[in-house]
Design an enzyme around this catalytic site. Structure first.
Site, PDB file in Angstrom:
ATOM      1  N   GLY A  91       0.063   3.737   8.395  1.00 22.75           N
ATOM      2  CA  GLY A  91       0.818   3.703   7.145  1.00 22.75           C
ATOM      3  C   GLY A  91      -0.114   3.863   5.955  1.00 22.75           C
ATOM      4  CE  LYS A  92       0.824   7.599   0.706  1.00 30.31           C
ATOM      5  NZ  LYS A  92       2.127   8.090   0.347  1.00 30.31           N
ATOM      6  NE  ARG A  93       0.501  -2.564   2.235  1.00 26.83           N
ATOM      7  CZ  ARG A  93       1.331  -3.396   2.861  1.00 26.83           C
ATOM      8  NH1 ARG A  93       0.866  -4.363   3.604  1.00 26.83           N
ATOM      9  NH2 ARG A  93       2.631  -3.258   2.731  1.00 26.83           N
ATOM     10  CG  ASP A  94      -2.433   0.551   8.279  1.00 26.72           C
ATOM     11  OD1 ASP A  94      -1.987  -0.282   9.037  1.00 26.72           O
ATOM     12  OD2 ASP A  94      -1.785   1.543   7.887  1.00 26.72           O
TER      13      ASP A  94
END
Ligand code: GLU
Length: 478
Positions: free
Chosen positions: A247-250
């Site tokens: 995902g965007k965060r990781d």
């Protein structure tokens, strides 16, 4: 000469995340390992999805990572141009070939008619397949209608994936897909095959989202009478938790954001290579040359590879530590008011920082005292003074001041420690406070920071010349 030809064929639809870069890396490693050729082709046939500035961004990202291509956009080569939108003539000529051999036909239907077919299939709870609606009368193709592929046979396809082994799909996977859209641009399905043929690509590496379309691709190769290249399906990259897709965060952020965050490209390359591939040994750190040497398709795994941010930090720290002190400063774009002092504290930065951004934060934070005199808070200065020893801080600083006056310049932290530690250990100084009652005021007087390097290191960097006035000032406070 090796006949290995691989390619990276991104669409210019925005940023470059680690998944795309990992695909490029594996294709490039394989070509390099086998002395083959690596091509950069831009697949810009979906004008609606195109994002301006993507192409220079792709080029910059690859160059930053250290992947260089033998032919492709920005470089040229025997199969130029490498931008699909500049190859429309070629796709049209392949389309004509397919028309002539009866493997293509213009789609005669209106949007509403197609919608009707879809709805009918839906109502009957069966998948919509265009091939069930092949027109009986075939018009000439004037380019205003989409051109469709007519699959040569409705059959089961079996193929061997270099990573996943034998794969197959039944006739439900075969359909009459669009070759050329009514806007004149080819579809990805058609253009990439024409280009892979023309560019003599022998190995395709791409993500698993393409597996379901592979039977269609194989039927087009069959209609063209061409043996398809070998296909290696790369595993997905999973997020931190190791369960979901990235995902965007990781890690799904833009690759150049990692550059901005102070990561080294050699670290990123090392890290990416180990997502979904392993060397079969315990080796964790690989230079570019070592990766090329060790890379084997056989060791690409089928299951998803995890994006582990902590691992990335430790790999980055490893490669930062391999740099000479001069390179550490220049590649990290580090600056400080005093270059000589900056050079002296590089070993400390190497010890602590995992990224150059962390190193920069240290230079303006806990290590700023190296470059400018701190402001002191008298309360902090006496924070470690034992209750039963009022005045100990002042007394300790006075003793240390005398000792500093007799220290030569240029001592290492260890040498400073040998000279000053006995003072902290002396019976009358220790009292209930322990060594800390003496060393804390010195550290604080020199740094003005609650969190800072140890006092011996500080004295070694500042030298007696700068340490003495700081200690004097602290004494005045008391
Ligand atoms: N343009 C496609 C993409 O960016 C390339 C897929 C392939 O490698 O064939 O997903």
């Amino acid at each position: 000469m090796s006949n290995v030809v691989t390619r990276f064929a991104p669409s210019p639809t925005g940023f470059m995340h680690v998944g795309s870069l990992r695909t490029a890396l594996f294709a490039w490693l394989y070509a390099r390992k086998h002395g083959g050729r690596f091509i950069l082709r831009i697949e810009d046939t979906d004008k609606a999805r195109e994002v301006e500035g993507s192409i220079p961004h792709i080029i910059e990202s690859l160059k930053w990572l250290g992947i260089e291509w033998d032919e492709g956009v920005d470089k040229g080569g025997p199969h130029a141009p490498y931008l699909q939108s500049e190859r429309l003539e070629l796709y049209r000529s392949y389309a004509q070939k397919l028309l002539a051999s009866g493997y293509a036909y213009p789609d005669p239907y209106s949007e509403a008619e197609l919608e009707g077919f879809r709805k009918q299939a839906d109502d009957e709870k069966r998948p919509f397949l265009f091939r069930n609606h092949r027109p009986s009368l075939i018009d000439a193709w004037d380019g205003t209608k989409p051109l469709r592929f007519k699959a040569p046979r409705i059959a089961r396809y079996e193929w061997n994936d270099l990573v996943r082994g034998p794969l197959s799909a039944g006739e439900e996977a075969i359909d009459d897909f669009i070759l050329i859209k009514s806007d004149g641009y080819p579809t990805y399905n058609f253009a990439h095959i024409v280009d892979d043929i023309e560019m003599e690509v022998t190995y395709i590496m791409r993500g698993e989202e393409f597996i379901s379309s592979t039977p269609k691709f194989l039927s087009l190769y069959e209609a063209l009478g061409i043996t398809p290249p070998a296909i290696a399906t790369l595993p997905v990259i999973l997020g931190e938790a190791g369960t979901k897709k990235l995902g965007k965060r990781d890690g799904a952020k833009d690759i150049l954001d990692y550059r901005a965050d102070g990561y080294l490209p050699e670290a990123m390359m090392n890290f990416l290579a180990l997502i979904g591939w392993n060397p079969g040994t315990e080796q964790e750190f690989f230079s570019k040359a070592e990766l090329i040497n060790a890379f084997e398709l056989e060791r690409i795994q089928i299951s998803g590879g995890q994006f582990d941010e902590d691992k990335l930090l430790s790999v980055n720290q490893h490669w930062m530590r391999q740099l000479t002190d001069e390179d550490y400063i220049s590649r990290g774009s580090l600056s400080a008011p005093d270059l000589e002092k900056l050079k002296k504290i590089v070993p400390m930065l190497k010890e602590r920082a995992h990224t150059f951004n962390e190193a920069k934060e240290m230079l303006t934070g806990e290590l700023s005292c190296v470059f400018s005199e701190p402001t002191l808070d008298p309360k902090e200065l006496v924070a470690k003074e034992p209750q039963d020893r009022p005045g100990l801080t002042k007394q300790a600083l006075e003793t240390l001041l005398e000792a500093l006056k007799s220290l030569p310049e240029g001592l290492s932290a260890d040498e400073v420690k040998v000279a000053l530690m006995p003072l902290a250990d002396a019976e009358e100084a220790i009292g209930k406070g322990g060594r800390g009652a003496v060393l804390w005021p010195l550290r604080y007087a020199l740094s003005g920071q609650v969190k800072s390097p140890d006092p011996f290191t500080l004295v070694s960097i500042l030298g007696p010349e700068e340490s003495i006035p700081r200690v004097q000032k602290a004494i005045e406070f008391l």
